[in-house]
Design a protein around this motif. Structure first.
Motif, PDB file in Angstrom:
ATOM      1  N   LYS A   1       0.840  -1.201   0.000  1.00 36.98           N
ATOM      2  CA  LYS A   1       0.000   0.000   0.000  1.00 36.98           C
ATOM      3  C   LYS A   1       0.875   1.251   0.000  1.00 36.98           C
ATOM      4  O   LYS A   1       0.620   2.197  -0.741  1.00 36.98           O
ATOM      5  CB  LYS A   1      -0.923  -0.014   1.217  1.00 36.98           C
ATOM      6  CG  LYS A   1      -1.895   1.133   1.247  1.00 36.98           C
ATOM      7  CD  LYS A   1      -2.841   1.030   2.432  1.00 36.98           C
ATOM      8  CE  LYS A   1      -3.789   2.203   2.440  1.00 36.98           C
ATOM      9  NZ  LYS A   1      -4.670   2.192   3.592  1.00 36.98           N
ATOM     10  N   ARG A   2       1.908   1.222   0.822  1.00 36.93           N
ATOM     11  CA  ARG A   2       2.836   2.365   0.854  1.00 36.93           C
ATOM     12  C   ARG A   2       3.595   2.474  -0.469  1.00 36.93           C
ATOM     13  O   ARG A   2       3.833   3.577  -0.962  1.00 36.93           O
ATOM     14  CB  ARG A   2       3.808   2.217   2.031  1.00 36.93           C
ATOM     15  CG  ARG A   2       4.779   3.351   2.164  1.00 36.93           C
ATOM     16  CD  ARG A   2       4.068   4.666   2.494  1.00 36.93           C
ATOM     17  NE  ARG A   2       5.064   5.730   2.497  1.00 36.93           N
ATOM     18  CZ  ARG A   2       4.895   6.908   1.936  1.00 36.93           C
ATOM     19  NH1 ARG A   2       3.746   7.207   1.361  1.00 36.93           N
ATOM     20  NH2 ARG A   2       5.839   7.803   1.958  1.00 36.93           N
ATOM     21  N   GLY A   3       3.940   1.335  -1.056  1.00 36.25           N
ATOM     22  CA  GLY A   3       4.612   1.337  -2.363  1.00 36.25           C
ATOM     23  C   GLY A   3       3.750   1.964  -3.441  1.00 36.25           C
ATOM     24  O   GLY A   3       4.246   2.695  -4.307  1.00 36.25           O
ATOM     25  N   VAL A   4       2.440   1.713  -3.416  1.00 34.97           N
ATOM     26  CA  VAL A   4       1.508   2.328  -4.369  1.00 34.97           C
ATOM     27  C   VAL A   4       1.509   3.841  -4.181  1.00 34.97           C
ATOM     28  O   VAL A   4       1.544   4.599  -5.161  1.00 34.97           O
ATOM     29  CB  VAL A   4       0.082   1.746  -4.198  1.00 34.97           C
ATOM     30  CG1 VAL A   4      -0.950   2.564  -4.961  1.00 34.97           C
ATOM     31  CG2 VAL A   4       0.030   0.301  -4.641  1.00 34.97           C
ATOM     32  N   GLU A   5       1.494   4.284  -2.923  1.00 37.76           N
ATOM     33  CA  GLU A   5       1.498   5.725  -2.648  1.00 37.76           C
ATOM     34  C   GLU A   5       2.779   6.382  -3.169  1.00 37.76           C
ATOM     35  O   GLU A   5       2.727   7.424  -3.821  1.00 37.76           O
ATOM     36  CB  GLU A   5       1.356   5.964  -1.140  1.00 37.76           C
ATOM     37  CG  GLU A   5       0.017   5.569  -0.575  1.00 37.76           C
ATOM     38  CD  GLU A   5      -0.012   5.559   0.951  1.00 37.76           C
ATOM     39  OE1 GLU A   5       1.029   5.833   1.589  1.00 37.76           O
ATOM     40  OE2 GLU A   5      -1.092   5.253   1.502  1.00 37.76           O
ATOM     41  N   ILE A   6       3.910   5.756  -2.904  1.00 33.65           N
ATOM     42  CA  ILE A   6       5.197   6.310  -3.356  1.00 33.65           C
ATOM     43  C   ILE A   6       5.276   6.311  -4.879  1.00 33.65           C
ATOM     44  O   ILE A   6       5.716   7.285  -5.497  1.00 33.65           O
ATOM     45  CB  ILE A   6       6.381   5.523  -2.740  1.00 33.65           C
ATOM     46  CG1 ILE A   6       6.439   5.776  -1.237  1.00 33.65           C
ATOM     47  CG2 ILE A   6       7.696   5.880  -3.414  1.00 33.65           C
ATOM     48  CD1 ILE A   6       7.423   4.877  -0.506  1.00 33.65           C
ATOM     49  N   GLN A   7       4.834   5.213  -5.503  1.00 37.13           N
ATOM     50  CA  GLN A   7       4.868   5.111  -6.963  1.00 37.13           C
ATOM     51  C   GLN A   7       3.968   6.183  -7.588  1.00 37.13           C
ATOM     52  O   GLN A   7       4.345   6.784  -8.592  1.00 37.13           O
ATOM     53  CB  GLN A   7       4.409   3.705  -7.370  1.00 37.13           C
ATOM     54  CG  GLN A   7       4.686   3.339  -8.808  1.00 37.13           C
ATOM     55  CD  GLN A   7       4.464   1.861  -9.040  1.00 37.13           C
ATOM     56  OE1 GLN A   7       5.231   1.045  -8.554  1.00 37.13           O
ATOM     57  NE2 GLN A   7       3.425   1.526  -9.779  1.00 37.13           N
ATOM     58  N   SER A   8       2.804   6.429  -6.979  1.00 34.68           N
ATOM     59  CA  SER A   8       1.902   7.474  -7.493  1.00 34.68           C
ATOM     60  C   SER A   8       2.531   8.859  -7.351  1.00 34.68           C
ATOM     61  O   SER A   8       2.427   9.689  -8.255  1.00 34.68           O
ATOM     62  CB  SER A   8       0.575   7.444  -6.729  1.00 34.68           C
ATOM     63  OG  SER A   8      -0.101   6.240  -6.962  1.00 34.68           O
ATOM     64  N   GLU A   9       3.176   9.114  -6.214  1.00 29.46           N
ATOM     65  CA  GLU A   9       3.851  10.391  -6.012  1.00 29.46           C
ATOM     66  C   GLU A   9       4.968  10.596  -7.027  1.00 29.46           C
ATOM     67  O   GLU A   9       5.148  11.680  -7.571  1.00 29.46           O
ATOM     68  CB  GLU A   9       4.419  10.474  -4.586  1.00 29.46           C
ATOM     69  CG  GLU A   9       3.369  10.589  -3.516  1.00 29.46           C
ATOM     70  CD  GLU A   9       3.939  10.448  -2.101  1.00 29.46           C
ATOM     71  OE1 GLU A   9       5.185  10.381  -1.949  1.00 29.46           O
ATOM     72  OE2 GLU A   9       3.138  10.374  -1.157  1.00 29.46           O
ATOM     73  N   ASN A  10       5.740   9.534  -7.294  1.00 26.49           N
ATOM     74  CA  ASN A  10       6.838   9.624  -8.264  1.00 26.49           C
ATOM     75  C   ASN A  10       6.317   9.885  -9.666  1.00 26.49           C
ATOM     76  O   ASN A  10       6.942  10.621 -10.433  1.00 26.49           O
ATOM     77  CB  ASN A  10       7.678   8.357  -8.248  1.00 26.49           C
ATOM     78  CG  ASN A  10       8.542   8.266  -7.014  1.00 26.49           C
ATOM     79  OD1 ASN A  10       8.775   9.258  -6.326  1.00 26.49           O
ATOM     80  ND2 ASN A  10       9.031   7.074  -6.732  1.00 26.49           N
ATOM     81  N   GLU A  11       5.174   9.295 -10.021  1.00 31.60           N
ATOM     82  CA  GLU A  11       4.605   9.525 -11.351  1.00 31.60           C
ATOM     83  C   GLU A  11       4.106  10.952 -11.493  1.00 31.60           C
ATOM     84  O   GLU A  11       4.157  11.531 -12.580  1.00 31.60           O
ATOM     85  CB  GLU A  11       3.473   8.540 -11.616  1.00 31.60           C
ATOM     86  CG  GLU A  11       3.972   7.129 -11.848  1.00 31.60           C
ATOM     87  CD  GLU A  11       2.840   6.107 -11.956  1.00 31.60           C
ATOM     88  OE1 GLU A  11       1.664   6.488 -11.803  1.00 31.60           O
ATOM     89  OE2 GLU A  11       3.150   4.926 -12.169  1.00 31.60           O
ATOM     90  N   LEU A  12       3.628  11.544 -10.393  1.00 34.74           N
ATOM     91  CA  LEU A  12       3.157  12.917 -10.436  1.00 34.74           C
ATOM     92  C   LEU A  12       4.302  13.923 -10.537  1.00 34.74           C
ATOM     93  O   LEU A  12       4.141  14.987 -11.136  1.00 34.74           O
ATOM     94  CB  LEU A  12       2.313  13.230  -9.201  1.00 34.74           C
ATOM     95  CG  LEU A  12       0.959  12.507  -9.093  1.00 34.74           C
ATOM     96  CD1 LEU A  12       0.308  12.811  -7.757  1.00 34.74           C
ATOM     97  CD2 LEU A  12       0.045  12.907 -10.241  1.00 34.74           C
TER      98      LEU A  12
END
Length: 174
Positions: A161-172
């Motif tokens: 779940k935290r990995g999804v959050e970090i990956q989304s932040e990096n894509e933004l």
């Protein structure tokens, strides 16, 4: 030395084998149970790979049906767990493994493991109670293993779940 993709392919095949084996076990137990209840009570002597519940059947048909119901439910939950593992292998993209779908599947595995462990814990207690009343049978429910697995998989789900959050932040930020 095996590469990661080869190990994952082997694990996918192993997951399929275990899933199919559990489905077969579930089918055999269901068929044997129906046979023992409606056709011939001697089917209770060998429900699955030497599982003998004939003494329990002779002791009390109600306890026999209760133990069978617990056994069938736990086996079905185990098969469902491996179905979810197979779904993870089909949904995961190893270039971007942290997705909401995979996270949801891992969370589901932790919850199903928890329910399986709790049901097995209840079955273990119920089995001990029936044994004290005078019935004779032996089933290893494996409750502690599933409860332990539920905890570990829950932590992994939180990491994903935290990995999804970090990956989304990096894509933004790109």
């Amino acid at each position: 030395m095996m590469k990661t993709k080869e190990i994952l392919s082997a694990m996918k095949i192993l997951s399929w084998i275990i899933f199919i084996g559990l489905c077969i076990k579930l089918g055999v137990i269901l068929f044997s149970s129906i046979m023992s209840l409606f056709v011939n009570k001697e089917a209770a002597e060998n429900l699955y790979l030497g599982l003998d519940l004939s003494n329990l059947y002779d002791f009390s048909i109600n306890h026999y049906i209760s133990i069978l119901s617990l056994l069938i439910s736990i086996t079905a939950l185990k098969a469902y767990l491996f179905y979810l593992v197979i779904k993870i292998f089909s949904k995961i993209n190893f270039d971007k493994p942290f997705t909401k779908v995979v996270t949801r599947l891992i969370s589901s595995i932790s919850y199903i493991s928890l329910w399986t462990g709790l049901l097995a814990y209840f079955a273990n207690g119920y089995g001990k109670w029936v044994l004290k009343k005078g019935a004779e049978f032996r089933i290893d429910w494996g409750s502690s293993e599933f409860l332990f697995m539920a905890g570990i998989v829950f932590v992994i789900a939180l990491i994903f779940k935290r990995g999804v959050e970090i990956q989304s932040e990096n894509e933004l930020t790109v």
